[in-house]
Design an enzyme around this catalytic site. Sequence first.
Site, PDB file in Angstrom:
ATOM      1  CE  LYS A 215      -0.326  -0.133   5.069  1.00 39.24           C
ATOM      2  NZ  LYS A 215      -1.199  -0.494   6.208  1.00 39.24           N
TER       3      LYS A 215
ATOM      4  CE1 TYR B  59       9.874  31.957   0.702  1.00 38.59           C
ATOM      5  CE2 TYR B  59      10.289  29.616   1.060  1.00 38.59           C
ATOM      6  CZ  TYR B  59       9.813  30.643   0.256  1.00 38.59           C
ATOM      7  OH  TYR B  59       9.282  30.369  -0.969  1.00 38.59           O
TER       8      TYR B  59
HETATM    9  C1  LIG Z   1      -0.641  -1.606   6.802  1.00 40.16           C
HETATM   10  C2  LIG Z   1      -1.272  -2.850   7.266  1.00 40.16           C
HETATM   11  C3  LIG Z   1      -0.493  -3.998   7.479  1.00 40.16           C
HETATM   12  C4  LIG Z   1       1.019  -3.991   7.397  1.00 40.16           C
HETATM   13  O1  LIG Z   1       1.518  -3.290   8.499  1.00 40.16           O
HETATM   14  P1  LIG Z   1       3.101  -3.232   8.821  1.00 40.16           P
HETATM   15  O2  LIG Z   1       3.153  -2.705  10.198  1.00 40.16           O
HETATM   16  O3  LIG Z   1       3.703  -2.302   7.836  1.00 40.16           O
HETATM   17  O4  LIG Z   1       3.596  -4.603   8.690  1.00 40.16           O
HETATM   18  C5  LIG Z   1      -1.146  -5.163   7.806  1.00 40.16           C
HETATM   19  N1  LIG Z   1      -2.490  -5.205   7.920  1.00 40.16           N
HETATM   20  C6  LIG Z   1      -3.267  -4.123   7.736  1.00 40.16           C
HETATM   21  C7  LIG Z   1      -4.740  -4.245   7.882  1.00 40.16           C
HETATM   22  C8  LIG Z   1      -2.690  -2.907   7.419  1.00 40.16           C
HETATM   23  O5  LIG Z   1      -3.457  -1.830   7.248  1.00 40.16           O
END
Ligand SMILES: *Cc1c(COP(=O)(O)O)cnc(C)c1O
Length: 372
Positions: free
Chosen positions: A39, A262
């Site tokens: 993701k 700035y």
């Molecule tokens: C992002 C996510 C993961 C992975 O999490 P990490 O801490 O990066 O391993 C697993 N399950 C869900 C539902 C998530 O949203």
Amino acid sequence: MVRTLRDTQLVINLNKIKKNIEIVKDIIGPDVAFMPVIKANGYGHGALGIAPAIMETKPAYLAVATLSEAVELKEAYPDYPVFVMGHTPDKYLPYVVEYGIAITVFELKQVELLGRLACDAGKTVTVHVKVDTGFHRLGKTPSPAYADEVCAMFDVDGVYVEGIFSHLALTNEEENDRQYDMFCDFIEEIEQRGYDFKYKHIADSIATVDYPQYHMNMVRPGAIIYGMKRNEAATVPVEPALVFKTAISQLHEIKAGEGVSYDYLWKAERDSIVATLPFGYADGYPRNLRDKGYVIIGGMKCPIVGVICMDQCIADVTDVPNVEAGMEAIIYGDGSEASQGAMTIAEAASLAGSNKNEIIARFLERPQRVYI
Ligand SMILES: *Cc1c(COP(=O)(O)O)cnc(C)c1O
């Protein structure tokens, strides 16, 4: 081939990602399915760029958070199995059917709608049921009514209820166990009624590495496959796969007392040479690293001075021997010798008051990704 038009680049080592995955797979063993999370544009590494390398490791799915991320992957790689962990509103379900994406569900009504759309298209859509065991983010709390609802999902034509999952809050071990037990009891209740789930999962990276008792028969690690450990003391031998670098645009010789950027918030204490670097917060660099961040130029640690702008910032390079425009500046290193002591993602996170995942997820489209 994407043309290289900018020196500000994320150099991503695909072999390191694959090695990290092999380390995770050794931890989980051959009987636990593996669903790497890519993701947020592959935690900043570029989902489309890393997906083929990750597919070589034969995951059950590539997991993303949103339908938009899933469609982007499917358009590039129609054959890759993709699972959406977040909520997909009803109005987007036609795309789920069209692209053959597996999604998260927790409402029978939505599953029925999905089933009708799938049947109309002559397809079957795969879903995993989300259970809320305390996080209160997605899914419903176990109850007899929810058990009935989930059982009814199995009877919907056009839908394959393949999995069930929950998420640990990782508050403490006692609470982890309470969540896990609640989840297992709920699964048992449904399975006793003759419905089986192929996949049951609750483990993210931390649970995958530190709590094998929660592996069930699938894990969903994200951070760890990019070499982001729970903390620097953790012994799991994964390594960061990313180096963030750029090159000096221009040098300025300034007199003691002159300011830069700035509001002239930083003023030279001595006659100085400052370098303009072509990266800023619109590349994902934390703006609050002003006067804390540094880059490595010519092996020297050069502090970022003055306000960090959207597209550029300035470093004090007075002490760099033979400094000249065009020299490479390492912004984040991977901890290897080649990165010459450059700031690690962990250090950037700590200096910026953030966490490692946020530091890498905030890389935007703009820094060019180069895969090696
Ligand atoms: C992002 C996510 C993961 C992975 O999490 P990490 O801490 O990066 O391993 C697993 N399950 C869900 C539902 C998530 O949203």
